[in-house]
Design a protein around this motif. Sequence first.
Motif, short mmCIF file in Angstrom:
data_model
loop_
_atom_site.label_atom_id
_atom_site.label_comp_id
_atom_site.label_asym_id
_atom_site.label_seq_id
_atom_site.Cartn_x
_atom_site.Cartn_y
_atom_site.Cartn_z
N ARG A 44 -3.50 -9.88 -41.77
CA ARG A 44 -4.25 -10.21 -40.56
C ARG A 44 -4.98 -11.55 -40.66
O ARG A 44 -5.71 -11.92 -39.76
CB ARG A 44 -5.21 -9.09 -40.21
N PHE A 45 -4.79 -12.26 -41.79
CA PHE A 45 -5.38 -13.59 -41.90
C PHE A 45 -4.56 -14.56 -41.07
O PHE A 45 -3.33 -14.46 -41.02
CB PHE A 45 -5.39 -14.06 -43.36
N PRO A 46 -5.23 -15.52 -40.42
CA PRO A 46 -4.50 -16.49 -39.60
C PRO A 46 -3.75 -17.51 -40.45
O PRO A 46 -4.06 -17.69 -41.62
CB PRO A 46 -5.63 -17.17 -38.81
N GLY A 47 -2.77 -18.16 -39.84
CA GLY A 47 -2.01 -19.19 -40.53
C GLY A 47 -1.05 -18.62 -41.56
O GLY A 47 -0.68 -17.45 -41.51
N ARG A 48 -0.69 -19.47 -42.51
CA ARG A 48 0.21 -19.05 -43.58
C ARG A 48 -0.24 -19.68 -44.89
O ARG A 48 -0.99 -20.65 -44.89
CB ARG A 48 1.64 -19.39 -43.24
N LYS A 49 0.21 -19.13 -46.00
CA LYS A 49 -0.19 -19.62 -47.31
C LYS A 49 0.12 -21.11 -47.44
O LYS A 49 1.23 -21.56 -47.14
CB LYS A 49 0.55 -18.88 -48.41
N VAL A 65 -7.47 -20.66 -38.29
CA VAL A 65 -8.68 -20.88 -37.51
C VAL A 65 -9.54 -19.63 -37.61
O VAL A 65 -9.03 -18.54 -37.86
CB VAL A 65 -8.38 -21.18 -36.02
N ASP A 66 -10.85 -19.80 -37.42
CA ASP A 66 -11.72 -18.64 -37.45
C ASP A 66 -11.83 -18.04 -36.05
O ASP A 66 -11.18 -18.51 -35.11
CB ASP A 66 -13.09 -18.99 -38.03
N GLY A 67 -12.63 -17.03 -35.91
CA GLY A 67 -12.77 -16.32 -34.64
C GLY A 67 -13.30 -17.18 -33.51
O GLY A 67 -13.13 -16.84 -32.34
N ASN A 68 -13.95 -18.29 -33.84
CA ASN A 68 -14.44 -19.21 -32.82
C ASN A 68 -13.41 -20.26 -32.45
O ASN A 68 -13.68 -21.12 -31.61
CB ASN A 68 -15.73 -19.92 -33.30
N GLY A 69 -12.26 -20.23 -33.13
CA GLY A 69 -11.23 -21.23 -32.88
C GLY A 69 -11.40 -22.49 -33.70
O GLY A 69 -10.66 -23.46 -33.53
N ASP A 70 -12.37 -22.49 -34.62
CA ASP A 70 -12.58 -23.65 -35.48
C ASP A 70 -11.56 -23.66 -36.61
O ASP A 70 -11.32 -22.63 -37.25
CB ASP A 70 -14.00 -23.64 -36.07
N ALA A 135 -17.69 -1.08 -44.98
CA ALA A 135 -18.23 -1.73 -43.78
C ALA A 135 -18.69 -3.16 -44.04
O ALA A 135 -18.45 -4.04 -43.21
CB ALA A 135 -19.36 -0.90 -43.21
N VAL A 136 -19.34 -3.41 -45.16
CA VAL A 136 -19.83 -4.77 -45.41
C VAL A 136 -18.66 -5.75 -45.55
O VAL A 136 -18.74 -6.88 -45.07
CB VAL A 136 -20.79 -4.82 -46.63
N ILE A 137 -17.57 -5.32 -46.15
CA ILE A 137 -16.39 -6.20 -46.28
C ILE A 137 -15.74 -6.38 -44.92
O ILE A 137 -15.36 -7.50 -44.54
CB ILE A 137 -15.41 -5.64 -47.33
N ASP A 138 -15.61 -5.30 -44.16
CA ASP A 138 -15.08 -5.42 -42.79
C ASP A 138 -15.89 -6.43 -42.00
O ASP A 138 -15.34 -7.28 -41.30
CB ASP A 138 -15.13 -4.07 -42.07
N GLY A 139 -17.21 -6.35 -42.09
CA GLY A 139 -18.08 -7.25 -41.35
C GLY A 139 -17.94 -8.69 -41.79
O GLY A 139 -17.92 -9.61 -40.97
N GLY A 143 -14.54 -12.09 -38.57
CA GLY A 143 -14.35 -13.35 -37.86
C GLY A 143 -13.15 -14.16 -38.31
O GLY A 143 -12.87 -15.22 -37.74
N LEU A 144 -12.42 -13.66 -39.29
CA LEU A 144 -11.23 -14.36 -39.77
C LEU A 144 -9.93 -13.66 -39.39
O LEU A 144 -8.86 -14.23 -39.52
CB LEU A 144 -11.26 -14.50 -41.30
N LEU A 145 -10.02 -12.42 -38.95
CA LEU A 145 -8.83 -11.61 -38.76
C LEU A 145 -8.21 -11.81 -37.38
O LEU A 145 -8.91 -12.04 -36.40
CB LEU A 145 -9.14 -10.13 -38.99
N THR A 146 -6.89 -11.69 -37.32
CA THR A 146 -6.16 -11.90 -36.06
C THR A 146 -5.84 -10.61 -35.34
O THR A 146 -5.23 -10.63 -34.29
CB THR A 146 -4.85 -12.65 -36.32
N SER A 147 -6.22 -9.47 -35.90
CA SER A 147 -6.01 -8.18 -35.25
C SER A 147 -7.15 -7.26 -35.64
O SER A 147 -7.95 -7.60 -36.51
CB SER A 147 -4.65 -7.59 -35.67
N PRO A 148 -7.25 -6.10 -35.02
CA PRO A 148 -8.41 -5.23 -35.25
C PRO A 148 -8.50 -4.71 -36.67
O PRO A 148 -7.50 -4.63 -37.38
CB PRO A 148 -8.18 -4.08 -34.27
#
Length: 161
Positions: A44-49, A65-70, A135-139, A143-148
């Motif tokens: 679920r990480f964006p982009g590729r290696k 990109v992060d969840g803000n599109g940066d 939960a702390v790791i999920d949190g 902001g980096l994940l591309t799916s739930p």
Amino acid sequence: MAFYGTAAAFQPYCTARGYTVPAGDVEPALTRGSAFIDGTYGSRFPGRKAGGRGQALAWPRVGAVDGNGDAIASDEVPAEVEHATYEAALRELRSPSSLMPDFVAAQAVKRERVDVIETEYFAGGSANDVRPVIAVIDGLLAGLLTSPLHASTQASWPVRA
């Protein structure tokens, strides 16, 4: 050993959060923590290696990109990934192999009765059924994940293109 973060930064991270770090070899715990992060969240990480298939870990990545599109630089491992690895490594030091327990579907108890002893086992199942949700790791990684994070939220999750 390939892992995110550094052994030198692990103790200050834990100290700043009031964690007591049990005795143990930090580098193997960081390696197992990194394997947990990549195995649980990597798809679920964006982009590729950045280094292609031969790259040991999921980060750094190109086109991320992060969840803000940066944009995330192609030579960067986000602090969120390093911090999530420290959280995972701490759990591994406390209880080795707890992040990725062995799973035998035929031994997964669905229901158990004590009087007139009755045990019912789940049919099927997978290792994901016993993988811990932290939960702390999920949190940290949200902001980096591309799916739930969890399938139960999938219907309302906005998917980035």
